[in-house]
Scaffold this active site. Sequence first.
Site, mmCIF file in Angstrom:
data_model
loop_
_atom_site.group_PDB
_atom_site.id
_atom_site.type_symbol
_atom_site.label_atom_id
_atom_site.label_comp_id
_atom_site.label_asym_id
_atom_site.label_seq_id
_atom_site.Cartn_x
_atom_site.Cartn_y
_atom_site.Cartn_z
ATOM 1 N N LYS A 58 0.838 -1.194 0.000
ATOM 2 C CA LYS A 58 0.000 0.000 0.000
ATOM 3 C C LYS A 58 0.886 1.263 0.000
ATOM 4 O O LYS A 58 2.107 1.160 0.049
ATOM 5 C CB LYS A 58 -0.926 -0.006 1.222
ATOM 6 C CG LYS A 58 -1.821 -1.239 1.265
ATOM 7 C CD LYS A 58 -2.618 -1.419 -0.029
ATOM 8 C CE LYS A 58 -3.614 -2.555 0.043
ATOM 9 N NZ LYS A 58 -3.031 -3.884 0.218
HETATM 10 C C1 LIG Z 1 -9.312 -2.520 -2.002
HETATM 11 C C2 LIG Z 1 -8.799 -3.252 -0.807
HETATM 12 N N1 LIG Z 1 -9.602 -3.430 0.242
HETATM 13 C C3 LIG Z 1 -9.178 -4.050 1.359
HETATM 14 C C4 LIG Z 1 -7.904 -4.564 1.451
HETATM 15 C C5 LIG Z 1 -7.503 -5.284 2.676
HETATM 16 O O1 LIG Z 1 -6.397 -4.748 3.316
HETATM 17 P P1 LIG Z 1 -5.429 -5.680 4.164
HETATM 18 O O2 LIG Z 1 -4.607 -6.467 3.204
HETATM 19 O O3 LIG Z 1 -4.622 -4.720 4.960
HETATM 20 O O4 LIG Z 1 -6.286 -6.546 5.006
HETATM 21 C C6 LIG Z 1 -7.028 -4.410 0.382
HETATM 22 C C7 LIG Z 1 -5.647 -4.913 0.470
HETATM 23 O O5 LIG Z 1 -5.112 -5.586 -0.304
HETATM 24 C C8 LIG Z 1 -7.486 -3.751 -0.792
HETATM 25 O O6 LIG Z 1 -6.698 -3.585 -1.847
#
Ligand SMILES: Cc1ncc(COP(=O)(O)O)c(C=O)c1O
Length: 427
Positions: A211
């Site tokens: 991210k």
């Molecule tokens: C659009 C979106 N929503 C939610 C998430 C979930 O985040 P995390 O990987 O920190 O749980 C991601 C991560 O890849 C994402 O790209």
Amino acid sequence: MESRRSDILKPALEGGAPAMPAPCPPMYPGGNLIDAREERAVIDTLRQKRLFRYYGPTPGPSKVDELEQRFAQKMGARRALAVTSGTAALICAVQALGIGPGDEVIIPAYTWIATAAAVLAAGAIPVVAEVDASLTLDPDDLPNRLSDYTRAIIPVHMRGVPCRMAEIMAFARAHDLKVIEDTAQADGATYRGQRLGTLGDAGCYSLQFNKIITSGEGGMLVTDDEQLWQRALMYHDVIGGLRNEIPAQDVLWGINFRMPELLAAVALAQLDKLDPLLETMRARKAILRTALRSLAEQKGLYLQEIPDPEGEAAVAFILFATGPDQARRLSRAISAEHVEAYTLYDPNEVDYHVYTHWIPIVAQRAWNPANLPWAAAPRPVDYSPEACPHTLDLLSRAVHIDVNPLYTGAEIEAVAEAIEKALHYYA
Ligand SMILES: Cc1ncc(COP(=O)(O)O)c(C=O)c1O
């Protein structure tokens, strides 16, 4: 001069020199910037032996508290809650809004599967809606997805692009729906001058490694709604209700999504790097846009529509080819120039960013033998390719190129040249 130009434009696939002399560095915007500041933050935290938010041998303020305060301030929200992932933040938001069995939540057909999983984790049903040429939730499709059971919408600011929030919020308010912004891929980006994540009822961010800023894993929830924040706080901690002196008649059980101090220490160092990072990516992307827009249009291609070009995080440059074959050809040609490019949907290649590839969700499979929540879904739900054909068409024609903040001015010119060559020869 003329002959030098045509030599430059000979694609690597045809034996020309690649526009970029060596493959580009991997796209980890914040991750690539980890330096002595994160190191110091981690060492200091370890030396204090204060690894848990709520207590330890060294008294004093917790890093997680500090992160929550600074994150809320940076985003312009009243409250922030630090958790262990973006998925955890989404689950807390859905639970805090009281969404559960018998409810539906509208999500875009193009998002990481975590958005859908968070809805399912609360026992509700995710309903997919089309994206538009911004590759974010199409507000014009919302009326088609609305039912008597719809409780909320989760717009997702995919690849750093702000959704058409004015229209989404107007629709939500007109139909008494809650809005949770999935800002996992757009930390710090804005829409009409306001940070994403603060336009809806709650905003959920990810600090996972690829991210914009990162602590390896981690997530944040922001809100201006005091009750929503209290409920999320209670849910994210098994004894959150007791710890925060929630009145007995309001106490509910929670689970454990508490952020560790070490993650907060790293996230604090990263937060300082967020705005300069966004500025760099926006400046780099502006060069690509200026260099390529008219050539792309001459060739019958078009650039991704950006609802707020000044506000987007500018992590990617995306153009739409006239068809999937052309998109694949262009991606191959650009990649041969040492600039990684890829298409966003191939029916034969599983990718959890596209709803038709969410295997256990398409199969409506559950963890429990009663097959809940599917077996109790208030109405049939469709995840077939026919549910969102426009989204699949757009994604299959998309050519995606990272806007890596590590690119120097000369390198971003080389990226433009790589795309220019591909368009000249293969479009
Ligand atoms: C659009 C979106 N929503 C939610 C998430 C979930 O985040 P995390 O990987 O920190 O749980 C991601 C991560 O890849 C994402 O790209």
